[in-house]
Design an enzyme around this catalytic site. Structure first.
Site, PDB file in Angstrom:
ATOM      1  N   ILE A  55       0.856  -1.190   0.000  1.00 28.15           N
ATOM      2  CA  ILE A  55       0.000   0.000   0.000  1.00 28.15           C
ATOM      3  C   ILE A  55       0.886   1.233   0.000  1.00 28.15           C
ATOM      4  O   ILE A  55       1.603   1.513   0.973  1.00 28.15           O
ATOM      5  CB  ILE A  55      -0.927   0.009   1.239  1.00 28.15           C
ATOM      6  CG1 ILE A  55      -1.599  -1.358   1.425  1.00 28.15           C
ATOM      7  CG2 ILE A  55      -1.950   1.120   1.121  1.00 28.15           C
ATOM      8  CD1 ILE A  55      -2.379  -1.850   0.235  1.00 28.15           C
ATOM      9  N   GLU A  56       0.861   1.968  -1.088  1.00 28.46           N
ATOM     10  CA  GLU A  56       1.710   3.154  -1.217  1.00 28.46           C
ATOM     11  C   GLU A  56       1.055   4.158  -2.156  1.00 28.46           C
ATOM     12  O   GLU A  56      -0.034   3.931  -2.669  1.00 28.46           O
ATOM     13  CB  GLU A  56       3.104   2.768  -1.702  1.00 28.46           C
ATOM     14  CG  GLU A  56       3.121   1.904  -2.957  1.00 28.46           C
ATOM     15  CD  GLU A  56       4.534   1.486  -3.332  1.00 28.46           C
ATOM     16  OE1 GLU A  56       5.395   2.371  -3.507  1.00 28.46           O
ATOM     17  OE2 GLU A  56       4.778   0.268  -3.463  1.00 28.46           O
TER      18      GLU A  56
END
Length: 337
Positions: free
Chosen positions: A157-158
């Site tokens: 998750i970025e």
């Protein structure tokens, strides 16, 4: 990470971001004819103390068994499953429900290793962003887990996703459902980090998962691309790991040892996207030596194909530092947990 695109309109994409995926036109089109499910041939669940990321969108498609034999690494993290609409997709080219590459995964398991499949990344749209309900997200995650008989699933998750409250809530609820429906499934969150620890956004993703009742196996930090200028990248990765361990110890009320088992560390080997931050072989040796003293949960790196190529050129395929083929993997393979 590759942006999800229709299979009939695949294009060459180079994304100059951390954990990017590259899909070649000819490679993608040629492989569209393959991907039928094959028997796993081995039980999943072997420990993965070292699990380098493999860009499964590279061309030719990486041979996991050949990479393992050449490097001594027994486990891999396969990147990336994202969305095609609200459906799970390998970078817009293959439906994971067909268990694409399952034959290679079986070879890894037969040799005593295992794989994680990673959802998300810097490019493409993660399923929790693409779908409108947690139930839809959970169903797509579940389809991938069952198609491959996974015991490990990673969620990278970025970018915008790390600060999007709606998708964070959907994902957290979906992961709880996924874990309920797949007892024993180990879930990791891969998140951006700085040498002083997880960002506020990253810590919020972990907290949301915890509050949803997700039993989180690992928080895997991307020890790369700090954009802080040249420096000792091994020392910075160790600093980031120490700070993250302290954050997790506080959040979960863990002992030192238990908190370390919840930490994974993933540097970008060689030249980073920031260009002047360079993770050398000496940094890999320092990180492995440190990991042995605290017995952290996992070591990884981006990316195994770059290490295998040992070249100078575009960052999606080269480390741009002098090295022999698989030199970084052979260093990391010295870590056994």
């Amino acid at each position: 990470m590759g942006t999800a695109v229709p299979a009939a309109a695949l294009v060459v994409v180079e994304v100059p971001m951390r954990l990017r995926s590259f899909l070649s036109v000819l490679g993608g089109l040629a492989l569209l004819a393959t991907g039928l499910a094959t028997p796993a041939g081995a039980a999943a669940g072997s420990p993965i103390p070292v699990g380098p990321y493999v860009d499964m969108g590279a061309w030719p498609t990486p041979s996991l068994s050949a990479m393992s034999a050449a490097s001594g690494v027994k486990g891999f993290t396969l990147a990336f499953v994202n969305s095609y609409g609200c459906k799970a997709s390998w970078f817009g080219a293959y439906d994971p429900r067909t268990a694409w590459q399952k034959e290679e995964i079986a070879k890894i398991r037969n040799a005593g290793g295992d794989v994680k499949i990673s959802f998300g990344g810097a490019s493409g749209i993660e399923l929790a962003q693409a779908c409108s309900t947690a139930a839809q997200v959970a169903a797509e995650y579940d389809a991938v887990v069952k198609a491959y008989g996974l015991k490990y699933a990673d969620f990278d998750i970025e970018g915008a996703a790390v600060a999007d409250p709606a998708s964070i809530a959907r994902r957290s609820q979906a992961l709880k459902t996924l874990q309920n429906n797949n007892p024993g499934l180990k879930i990791s969150l891969t998140l951006p980090v700085l040498p002083n620890g997880l960002t506020a956004d990253g810590l919020n993703v972990v907290t949301a998962a915890k509050n949803a009742g997700v039993n989180l196996d690992l928080v895997n930090i991307m020890a790369m691309d700090y954009y802080q200028g040249a420096g000792d990248q091994g020392a910075k990765a160790i600093s980031a790991a120490k700070a993250t361990q302290a954050q997790l110890k506080s959040l979960y009320g863990l002992s030192d040892a238990a908190a370390w088992k919840k930490v994974g560390v993933t540097p970008m080997i060689g030249v980073n996207d920031s260009q002047n931050e360079i993770f050398y072989q000496k940094d890999a040796k320092a990180l492995v030596a440190f990991a042995k003293t605290v017995h952290l949960g996992m070591l990884s790196f981006w990316e195994q194909g770059r290490d295998a190529n040992a070249c100078t050129g575009a960052l999606y395929k080269c480390t741009n530092v002098p090295q022999s083929k698989y030199e970084f993997a052979k260093i990391f393979a010295g870590y056994t947990g």
